[in-house]
Scaffold this motif. Structure first.
Motif, mmCIF file in Angstrom:
data_model
loop_
_atom_site.group_PDB
_atom_site.id
_atom_site.type_symbol
_atom_site.label_atom_id
_atom_site.label_comp_id
_atom_site.label_asym_id
_atom_site.label_seq_id
_atom_site.Cartn_x
_atom_site.Cartn_y
_atom_site.Cartn_z
ATOM 1 N N ARG A 175 0.836 -1.202 0.000
ATOM 2 C CA ARG A 175 0.000 0.000 0.000
ATOM 3 C C ARG A 175 0.871 1.254 0.000
ATOM 4 N N ASP A 176 1.959 1.246 0.767
ATOM 5 C CA ASP A 176 2.866 2.393 0.780
ATOM 6 C C ASP A 176 3.589 2.547 -0.552
ATOM 7 N N LEU A 177 4.013 1.426 -1.140
ATOM 8 C CA LEU A 177 4.683 1.489 -2.444
ATOM 9 C C LEU A 177 3.743 2.053 -3.505
ATOM 10 N N SER A 215 2.572 22.574 -4.690
ATOM 11 C CA SER A 215 1.351 23.036 -5.337
ATOM 12 C C SER A 215 0.131 22.336 -4.739
ATOM 13 N N GLU A 216 -1.018 22.994 -4.941
ATOM 14 C CA GLU A 216 -2.262 22.406 -4.440
ATOM 15 C C GLU A 216 -2.525 21.069 -5.100
ATOM 16 N N GLN A 217 -2.197 20.954 -6.386
ATOM 17 C CA GLN A 217 -2.420 19.696 -7.092
ATOM 18 C C GLN A 217 -1.531 18.584 -6.532
ATOM 19 N N THR A 218 -0.316 18.939 -6.144
ATOM 20 C CA THR A 218 0.584 17.949 -5.535
ATOM 21 C C THR A 218 -0.034 17.400 -4.254
ATOM 22 N N TYR A 219 -0.590 18.310 -3.442
ATOM 23 C CA TYR A 219 -1.238 17.858 -2.211
ATOM 24 C C TYR A 219 -2.401 16.937 -2.519
ATOM 25 N N ARG A 220 -3.228 17.300 -3.478
ATOM 26 C CA ARG A 220 -4.392 16.476 -3.797
ATOM 27 C C ARG A 220 -3.970 15.087 -4.280
ATOM 28 N N THR A 221 -2.929 15.048 -5.108
ATOM 29 C CA THR A 221 -2.455 13.769 -5.627
ATOM 30 C C THR A 221 -1.940 12.874 -4.508
ATOM 31 N N ILE A 222 -1.139 13.466 -3.605
ATOM 32 C CA ILE A 222 -0.558 12.669 -2.511
ATOM 33 C C ILE A 222 -1.650 12.213 -1.542
ATOM 34 N N LEU A 223 -2.577 13.091 -1.196
ATOM 35 C CA LEU A 223 -3.643 12.695 -0.281
ATOM 36 C C LEU A 223 -4.500 11.589 -0.877
ATOM 37 N N ASP A 224 -4.782 11.683 -2.162
ATOM 38 C CA ASP A 224 -5.551 10.625 -2.816
ATOM 39 C C ASP A 224 -4.789 9.305 -2.801
ATOM 40 N N ALA A 225 -3.471 9.374 -3.028
ATOM 41 C CA ALA A 225 -2.652 8.160 -2.999
ATOM 42 C C ALA A 225 -2.621 7.535 -1.618
ATOM 43 N N ILE A 253 5.834 10.868 1.456
ATOM 44 C CA ILE A 253 5.570 10.406 0.091
ATOM 45 C C ILE A 253 6.212 11.336 -0.938
ATOM 46 N N TYR A 254 6.196 12.632 -0.685
ATOM 47 C CA TYR A 254 6.833 13.577 -1.607
ATOM 48 C C TYR A 254 8.331 13.319 -1.679
ATOM 49 N N GLY A 255 8.914 12.997 -0.543
ATOM 50 C CA GLY A 255 10.336 12.673 -0.514
ATOM 51 C C GLY A 255 11.158 13.708 0.230
ATOM 52 N N TYR A 256 11.737 13.308 1.331
ATOM 53 C CA TYR A 256 12.610 14.217 2.067
ATOM 54 C C TYR A 256 13.774 14.693 1.196
ATOM 55 N N TYR A 285 3.326 5.794 -3.163
ATOM 56 C CA TYR A 285 4.498 6.515 -3.683
ATOM 57 C C TYR A 285 4.456 6.577 -5.210
ATOM 58 N N LEU A 286 4.182 5.442 -5.847
ATOM 59 C CA LEU A 286 4.197 5.397 -7.313
ATOM 60 C C LEU A 286 3.076 6.249 -7.907
ATOM 61 N N ARG A 287 1.891 6.221 -7.271
ATOM 62 C CA ARG A 287 0.787 7.049 -7.774
ATOM 63 C C ARG A 287 1.100 8.525 -7.605
ATOM 64 N N ALA A 288 1.735 8.880 -6.491
ATOM 65 C CA ALA A 288 2.106 10.282 -6.285
ATOM 66 C C ALA A 288 3.160 10.735 -7.289
ATOM 67 N N LYS A 289 3.922 9.779 -7.846
ATOM 68 C CA LYS A 289 4.939 10.110 -8.840
ATOM 69 C C LYS A 289 4.412 10.030 -10.268
#
Length: 822
Positions: free
Chosen positions: A186-188, A437-447, A484-487, A191-195
């Motif tokens: 689920r974590d993998l 960006s706001e879209q980045t947040y939406r993508t990561i939260l959805d993932a 998920i974004y990556g440190y 990450y891939l969906r956020a990318k």
């Protein structure tokens, strides 16, 4: 936790190598601590092939050996000598050819198959039993294969043995959601969906085929303690046949560190490591009354667990019971008499969500730590129970021939709610240190399966699924986004901004470290003890009465029911522990808070005004101060051993022990001792020999010398201390002695003060090197031998100057102390 790469690939729709997976897992916070290629069967069965016994004749020189010819797919059959009783013509076997290296089950050393002669007959291989190949424990005979096994096929291919990669993930306590292969997948996928990989998803096992076959075995469930068991589900499976699990399941369990047992037990373990949901299988025949009752039992109820140990239950242990008796400690450990046995055919399968606090306390109370309790303690997914039950039930049908013989029984307090709170992308950017960006947040939260349920003025209302027990506030979700974004994607700023912080002076922590360094360098050992202690220690004391103890409202035991008023009893416990183990020569110290309650100081409007605390330092010496050696006799510790330590420690902080007010100590903690106070009258420390009554309470025969210092008072006393330095004098110092006859009540401290007041310029130090009291002296008198060190920093001292100083000192001793030079 160990993750099998082959197992993990079943649940992630993405083509990733093992190395790529390991890199991603570390980047998203599931730190990979180890990474190794493993063989499901050690050695990979290289050189072992499927063979067919063509002939089997008795050995000419042995009654139990056979001489066989075996077809292994080579141009010529192999002659092999075999001693197995089941060896016969036409049998399909696994044959280890010359050069093969085997790792027997339970053995540490490998052995290599060589061309050899056995009682005069050449043997070119070995027909193998399960344990000789390392794939089982059976040694009844050579392993018999089905008649259709293809001759010459490598054993690794025939047994579907694959090389695997073992990924050791260092799970932090808050990430129980990743304590399974599905959780890591689920974590993998997140990450891939956020990318940008929209196809990345978790491949959950299909349970749509779940259906009740009959209602041959209905078992009811009653939950009497809903607080401890908010959700309890179960189903019955009948007609199971116990046997070995298939190779794919055994290989998966071995990779996870679990030794396969049988198909019924292996299925529950497989689902545990697959989904992270613990299951428990009961032998249905042993459930009296065909009813499960989830409740607590009476205090002291005996219960025998699977390890054969009889344990006394607490009335706070959640038990899974039949209508007549307890069968299992809920979420922790099964019972010996209710578990699956070799003759089990019908089972009741449990899948539950237990209160983490209840499980943690029970596991700690009984000293048990299992894979199930580890997960329950941290909080499993409260919505997964029915799905896990269906998944396991289908495996029981497939692998054990069982039939689902009841509907799923569910007793629940209701559907677990999402964690709902506000989330601000602007605040998140401030915490992360980068504008996303706001879209980045939406993508990561959805993932991350986080739903945005409302938006208002730049603040989002979010709902986090309950399987993420560690994400219940905005800061937690910011951490998830950054994970998920990556440190590594947050750039290091080119400018460093800092704020000067104020530090109180004197700094207590710095002084504490200085004291600890000094004591440790002097051979002392630091101890650390619990602030909770026994109230009985303070009963009957006047210096620390029990009425001044700060009491615990919900003590774990009578031994931990109050907060300590002094560090003495903790120190005595440490001395007792060591002395009872032949370690009686001790030099100990401890820093810690002491706590006090004063009813007279209680203010109705400020209830906490009655409570106070002090930070203290305890030092204790006992046994031999100087151990026996070839050039020294043993020397026992004494009060002066402790006093020397106190003097040097105070001097380290710029305090002169002789400048402190010294008074006899009146305390029932000490048999004899002194109290030293600073110039403001505040007591700084107490030291002396521990009272015999207290020493006897700890069954100690040797004397213990103890010092307890108010460290906060010491810190305040150093405020005016300034460190100064000057060059070493180029001129020699001079030493002179005086023997003085004084009254018995005159102290060295008084004589030292007189001397330093008389000669401020040249007198560098005064020390006492001998005290004599005896029948040769007048009644009420004693003799002090003092040593004086004189030094002039500007010139060499002359005899005339030395004589003048000594005459002045002698005159002042006679006038102020009534001393007579002997």
């Amino acid at each position: 936790m160990n993750i099998s790469y082959n197992w993990l690939k079943k649940y992630i729709a993405a083509d990733l190598s093992a190395e790529a997976m390991a890199t991603i897992l570390t980047d998203i916070g599931l730190e990979v601590e180890s990474f190794e290629k493993i063989e499901t069967v050690r050695g990979g069965l290289q050189g072992v092939v499927v063979g067919e016994v063509l002939t089997c004749e008795k050995h000419p020189d042995s009654d139990h050996l056979h001489v066989t010819t075996v077809d292994v797919g080579a141009p010529e059959p192999l002659r092999i000598v075999c001693g197995a009783p089941n060896c016969r013509k036409g049998l399909k076997v696994l044959c280890a050819t010359v050069g093969a290296v085997l790792y027997p089950e339970g053995g540490d050393e490998a052995f290599k198959i060589k061309r050899s002669k056995i009682r005069g007959v050449e043997s070119l291989g070995m027909l193998c039993a399960e344990d000789e190949l390392g794939i089982g424990a059976s040694h009844d005979g050579i392993m018999e294969l089905p008649a259709d096994a293809p001759v010459g096929m490598p054993a690794k291919e025939y047994l579907h043995i694959e090389d695997d990669y073992l990924i050791g993930v260092g799970l932090t306590p808050n990430r129980v959601d990743a304590a399974s292969h599905i959780g890591v997948a689920r974590d993998l996928a997140a990450y891939l969906r956020a990318k940008g990989d929209a196809e990345a998803r978790v491949l959950w096992p299909d349970v749509s085929a779940f259906a009740v076959d009959d209602h041959a075995l209905e078992i009811g469930v009653t939950v009497e303690n809903a607080e401890a068991a908010p959700r309890y589900t179960g189903v019955t499976i009948t007609g199971c046949k116990i046997g070995p699990s298939p190779d794919w399941m055994q290989n998966a369990l071995r990779a996870a560190g679990i030794h396969p047992k049988n198909n019924l037990v292996d299925i529950t373990n497989y689902v545990l490591f697959e989904l992270g949901q613990p299951l428990h299988a009961f032998d249905a025949r042993k459930i009296e009354g065909r009813r499960i009752v989830v409740k607590t039992c009476a205090e002291g109820t005996p219960f025998v667990t699977l390890d054969g140990v009889e344990r006394k239950l607490s009335d706070r242990d959640l038990m899974i019971c039949s209508a007549e008796r307890p069968m299992c400690i809920g979420g922790v450990f099964g019972g010996l008499e209710s578990g699956v046995g070799d003759d089990t055919t019908d089972i009741f399968l449990e899948s539950a969500y237990f209160n983490p606090v209840w499980v943690r306390k029970t596991a700690k109370r009984h000293g048990l730590n299992t894979d199930s309790s580890w997960r329950f303690e941290r909080g499993v997914d409260p919505r997964l129970q029915v799905y896990a039950l269906k998944r396991a039930a289908l495996l029981f049908k497939e692998l054990a021939g069982g039939r689902i013989s009841s509907d799923i029984v569910e007793v629940s307090a209701g559907e677990p709610a999402d964690f709902v709170f506000d989330f601000s992308p602007a605040r998140s950017n401030a915490l992360i240190g980068k504008e996303l960006s706001e879209q980045t947040y939406r993508t990561i939260l959805d993932a991350l399966d986080v739903k945005i349920v409302g938006e208002r003025e730049g603040v989002w209302r979010v709902a986090v699924p309950p399987y993420r027990v560690d994400v219940q506030r905005e800061a937690d979700l910011v951490e998830e986004v950054l994970r998920i974004y990556g440190y590594n994607n947050v750039e290091i700023p080119v400018q460093v901004r800092s704020t000067l912080s104020y530090a109180a002076k004197p700094d207590r922590n710095r002084l504490m470290n200085l004291a600890a360094d000094y004591l440790t360098a002097g051979g002392f050992t630091e101890i650390m003890s619990n602030s909770l202690t026994k109230e009985s220690y303070y009963e009957g004391l006047t210096s620390y009465p029990a009425a001044r103890c700060v009491r615990i409202l919900n003590p774990l035991s009578a031994d931990l029911n109050v907060m300590r008023q002094t560090l003495l009893f903790n120190t005595m416990e440490a001395v007792q522990l060591n002395a009872n183990r032949r370690n009686g020569n001790l030099r100990l110290y401890e820093f810690g808070n002491c706590y006090f309650y004063d009813e007279a100081a209680r203010d109705a409007e400020k209830p906490l005004s009655a409570y106070s605390e002090q930070y203290r330092l305890a030092i204790a010496v006992t046994g031999a101060a100087v151990p026996q050696s070839w050039n020294a006799k043993p020397q026992a510790s004494s009060f002066f051993t402790l006093r020397a330590v106190a003097e040097k420690l105070l001097r380290r902080f710029g305090l002169d022990i002789y400048a402190l007010k010294c008074e006899p100590l009146q305390s029932d903690l000490f048999g004899d001792g002194i109290s030293l106070s600073a110039g403001n009258g505040r007591e700084l420390l107490q030291m002396g020999v521990v009272a015999p009554r207290i020493r006897r309470a700890f069954d100690l025969k040797q004397e213990v010398y103890y010092l307890e210092m108010n460290f906060d008072a010491l810190v305040k006393s150093t405020r005016k201390h300034r460190i100064a330095f000057e060059e070493l004098s180029k001129f020699p110092e001079v030493k002179r002695d005086l023997a003085l006859l004084v009254d018995r009540q005159v102290t060295f401290a008084q004589l030292r003060a007189i001397a330093l007041a008389t000669e401020r310029k040249l007198l560098k130090s005064v020390s006492l090197f001998d005290v004599y009291e005896g029948d040769k002296l007048p009644e009420g008198k004693k003799s002090y031998a003092l040593s004086f060190v004189l030094e002039d920093k500007s010139q060499t001292l002359t005899d005339k100057a030395i004589e003048r100083v000594m005459n002045n000192l002698q005159a002042q001793f006679e006038r102020q102390a009534g001393a007579v030079v002997r």
